[in-house]
Structure formats: C-alpha cells, structure tokens
Design an enzyme around this catalytic site. Sequence first.
Site, PDB file in Angstrom:
ATOM      1  N   ARG A 174      41.981  35.182  44.088  1.00 34.78           N
ATOM      2  CA  ARG A 174      42.109  36.340  44.976  1.00 34.78           C
ATOM      3  C   ARG A 174      41.310  37.488  44.363  1.00 34.78           C
ATOM      4  O   ARG A 174      41.110  37.538  43.145  1.00 34.78           O
ATOM      5  CB  ARG A 174      43.575  36.743  45.123  1.00 34.78           C
ATOM      6  CG  ARG A 174      44.481  35.661  45.702  1.00 34.78           C
ATOM      7  CD  ARG A 174      45.942  36.123  45.711  1.00 34.78           C
ATOM      8  NE  ARG A 174      46.842  35.139  46.287  1.00 34.78           N
ATOM      9  CZ  ARG A 174      47.474  34.201  45.585  1.00 34.78           C
ATOM     10  NH1 ARG A 174      47.307  34.134  44.262  1.00 34.78           N
ATOM     11  NH2 ARG A 174      48.284  33.338  46.185  1.00 34.78           N
ATOM     12  N   HIS A 215      49.339  28.668  45.437  1.00 42.09           N
ATOM     13  CA  HIS A 215      50.267  28.705  46.567  1.00 42.09           C
ATOM     14  C   HIS A 215      51.637  28.200  46.122  1.00 42.09           C
ATOM     15  O   HIS A 215      51.732  27.193  45.409  1.00 42.09           O
ATOM     16  CB  HIS A 215      49.762  27.812  47.711  1.00 42.09           C
ATOM     17  CG  HIS A 215      48.630  28.408  48.481  1.00 42.09           C
ATOM     18  ND1 HIS A 215      47.802  27.663  49.299  1.00 42.09           N
ATOM     19  CD2 HIS A 215      48.171  29.678  48.565  1.00 42.09           C
ATOM     20  CE1 HIS A 215      46.892  28.457  49.850  1.00 42.09           C
ATOM     21  NE2 HIS A 215      47.104  29.677  49.417  1.00 42.09           N
ATOM     22  N   HIS A 233      38.134  36.922  50.572  1.00 46.61           N
ATOM     23  CA  HIS A 233      38.999  35.825  50.998  1.00 46.61           C
ATOM     24  C   HIS A 233      38.184  34.695  51.606  1.00 46.61           C
ATOM     25  O   HIS A 233      38.606  33.538  51.575  1.00 46.61           O
ATOM     26  CB  HIS A 233      40.047  36.341  51.990  1.00 46.61           C
ATOM     27  CG  HIS A 233      41.426  35.854  51.688  1.00 46.61           C
ATOM     28  ND1 HIS A 233      42.074  36.130  50.507  1.00 46.61           N
ATOM     29  CD2 HIS A 233      42.287  35.078  52.408  1.00 46.61           C
ATOM     30  CE1 HIS A 233      43.260  35.573  50.510  1.00 46.61           C
ATOM     31  NE2 HIS A 233      43.414  34.916  51.647  1.00 46.61           N
ATOM     32  N   TYR A 285      44.126  23.757  55.231  1.00 45.89           N
ATOM     33  CA  TYR A 285      42.746  23.366  54.932  1.00 45.89           C
ATOM     34  C   TYR A 285      42.461  21.926  55.347  1.00 45.89           C
ATOM     35  O   TYR A 285      41.314  21.564  55.601  1.00 45.89           O
ATOM     36  CB  TYR A 285      42.453  23.563  53.440  1.00 45.89           C
ATOM     37  CG  TYR A 285      42.470  25.015  53.047  1.00 45.89           C
ATOM     38  CD1 TYR A 285      41.426  25.849  53.391  1.00 45.89           C
ATOM     39  CD2 TYR A 285      43.551  25.560  52.377  1.00 45.89           C
ATOM     40  CE1 TYR A 285      41.440  27.201  53.054  1.00 45.89           C
ATOM     41  CE2 TYR A 285      43.581  26.905  52.040  1.00 45.89           C
ATOM     42  CZ  TYR A 285      42.525  27.710  52.380  1.00 45.89           C
ATOM     43  OH  TYR A 285      42.559  29.040  52.070  1.00 45.89           O
ATOM     44  N   LYS A 335      50.391  36.454  42.650  1.00 45.34           N
ATOM     45  CA  LYS A 335      51.474  37.213  43.267  1.00 45.34           C
ATOM     46  C   LYS A 335      52.757  37.050  42.457  1.00 45.34           C
ATOM     47  O   LYS A 335      53.072  35.976  41.970  1.00 45.34           O
ATOM     48  CB  LYS A 335      51.694  36.720  44.704  1.00 45.34           C
ATOM     49  CG  LYS A 335      50.519  37.020  45.634  1.00 45.34           C
ATOM     50  CD  LYS A 335      50.808  36.567  47.048  1.00 45.34           C
ATOM     51  CE  LYS A 335      49.661  36.930  47.977  1.00 45.34           C
ATOM     52  NZ  LYS A 335      49.917  36.500  49.376  1.00 45.34           N
ATOM     53  N   ARG A 393      37.349  32.453  48.891  1.00 42.50           N
ATOM     54  CA  ARG A 393      38.551  31.671  48.517  1.00 42.50           C
ATOM     55  C   ARG A 393      38.750  30.527  49.518  1.00 42.50           C
ATOM     56  O   ARG A 393      39.049  29.395  49.128  1.00 42.50           O
ATOM     57  CB  ARG A 393      39.753  32.617  48.486  1.00 42.50           C
ATOM     58  CG  ARG A 393      41.085  31.964  48.109  1.00 42.50           C
ATOM     59  CD  ARG A 393      42.103  33.087  47.863  1.00 42.50           C
ATOM     60  NE  ARG A 393      43.481  32.677  47.979  1.00 42.50           N
ATOM     61  CZ  ARG A 393      44.200  32.147  46.993  1.00 42.50           C
ATOM     62  NH1 ARG A 393      43.618  31.941  45.823  1.00 42.50           N
ATOM     63  NH2 ARG A 393      45.459  31.829  47.167  1.00 42.50           N
TER      64      ARG A 393
END
Length: 309
Positions: A157, A279, A253, A288, A181, A256
């Site tokens: 990110r 994730h 992004h 994806y 995160k 990414r």
Amino acid sequence: MSTSELTRAIRTYLDHLSVERGLAANTLSSYRRDLRRYAGHLDQEGIDRLDGVSESTVSDFLVRLREGDAEHPPLGAASAARTVVAVRGFHKFAVRDGLTTNDPAASVRPPTPAKRLPKALPLSDVEAILEAAGAAGTPLAARDRALLEVLYGTGARISEAVGLDVDDLDLEEGTVLLRGKGSKERLVPVGSYAVEAVQTYLTRARPGLVAQGRGTPAVFLNSRGGRLSRQSAWAVLAKAADRAGVTRDVSPHTLRHSFATHLIDGGADVRVVQELLGHASVTTTQVYTLVTVDNLREVFATAHPRARA
C-alpha cells in the site's frame, strides 16, 4: 441504560478496538462516525437502553442509511455495509462485556456490494511507467524509480511504502518488512529489479537528500530531506504515467492491483497472494481470481470453434 450510558458503552467499545484489537486510526475514525450516527438513530426512536433495541430497530437504521435523510445523503451498499458491521460489532461486544443479554443486530445482514473487478495495468504499461520514472537520471528520479519498483514489486500500500525505514530493508536477503493496517507486520520478498533500483537510490541519491534535512530513518525522502508524503508519492506515479503515455487513470492502488493480478495470472496460489497483500481474509483476495476467469473466458470465446455465436 440511559443515553449517557449508551455513549459510554460506545466509547468503551472504541477503546477495546483501539487497545485490544489494534485497529488503525482511520478505521477507528470510521467506526466512531458510524456509531455516532447509530446513537442518533436510537435517540430519535426514543430508545435509551440497550435492552430496548430490537432487530427491527437495527433494520430500520439500515433502511435509513440506504435512503438518506435531511442531514445525510443515501449511502451505497459498501458504505452502508461498513456501518452495519460497526453496529453488529458493538452489540456483540455489549453482550460479551455483560452490558446486555440481547444482541438485536445478530440477524441483520449488511447489504452486499456489487463485485468490482480490480483495475490492473498490462505489464507493458507497468514497465513503461517504471522506465519513465527514472529516465531523468537525477537523485529524485532514482528515488522515484525505487519507490515505484517497490510498490509494484511488493504489492505494498502507498502508506506502507512511504512508511518504510532503512532498517526495514534486507536487500541481501531480498525482503522488505511492511507495516500494514492495524500495525500488523509482514515480511515480503522483493524482486531483483526492485532490489537494484533501491540499492542505486540508497547509494547514489539518498545521502544527498538526507543532507538537506535533519536526518531521518525513512527510506524515501523529499527534496528537503524529510519523509516523503503519501500525496507526493501519488504525484510521482502520476507524472511517470504521464511521461510514459499511459492515458488511463493510474494510482498507487493500481500498481497493487496489477501486482496481485499478474501473480494470479502467472499461477500463484490465492492464499500466497493473500499473505503478500496482507489481507486478513482470503475472500478479499479472491476477487483477483475473477480477473483470471474473465481472461480465460475471453480467450475461450475467441479461440474455441464452438464458442462463437
């Protein structure tokens, strides 16, 4: 439970998310905003006790989110779903913490957002952007090339890339420590192109940039020797895309998404890609695989003799 007690319960829940769950500041801000709106809904309904909340109360709140009101515009499915998740988490916490025995939100399902396929760039566009970033041969151009190589080479990110410190790099091993995160860390491999670009930047360009400031452990620096901001990193990519003649909208992004899509197209297991992207759930990564299915469908439609109408 009075309104003030309800407010305290929400504050306790937010403290729990911050201290025990380690949620990121931006996520906490969203939860706080969502629960403040929910508390306002309960107040309008004349409900001042958690035990007075019913399933229909929560369902009515979801309807209001989607329809909007005088103070709030209608929310799309994704935003409404996030708010309902915050409300469900709050009520579940209230039961677990002994504040009430009733969980009225347990059966209220968040609306399902429409699946949107990530926008990935063709490899040729990515390569053109990377080449354009370092074309000028200046210290800042070396930085720009290294930054974009790291973004595409690790799937980081933008906040993770600009947050890198020199000690997070192990270029001999070819690994980078990313902080995602909720302050979650993950060690990811980085390819030879990115390693070479970063080594060039660290030896030939970064020392001169460091001399412009007061010294910082940050990998990517601005012209004044401070840590590069997310906005500046975004501008680096935009300028490189423009120089490369890539006309579609490109964001950090996008790199990414391209990283993940190219891995899946190359045969990578979705769970490996999940780990690389950081994730929490494989469900997030599985979008994806839809890109790959679309690619297969397109090839099939043009190549199979019985596929054409």
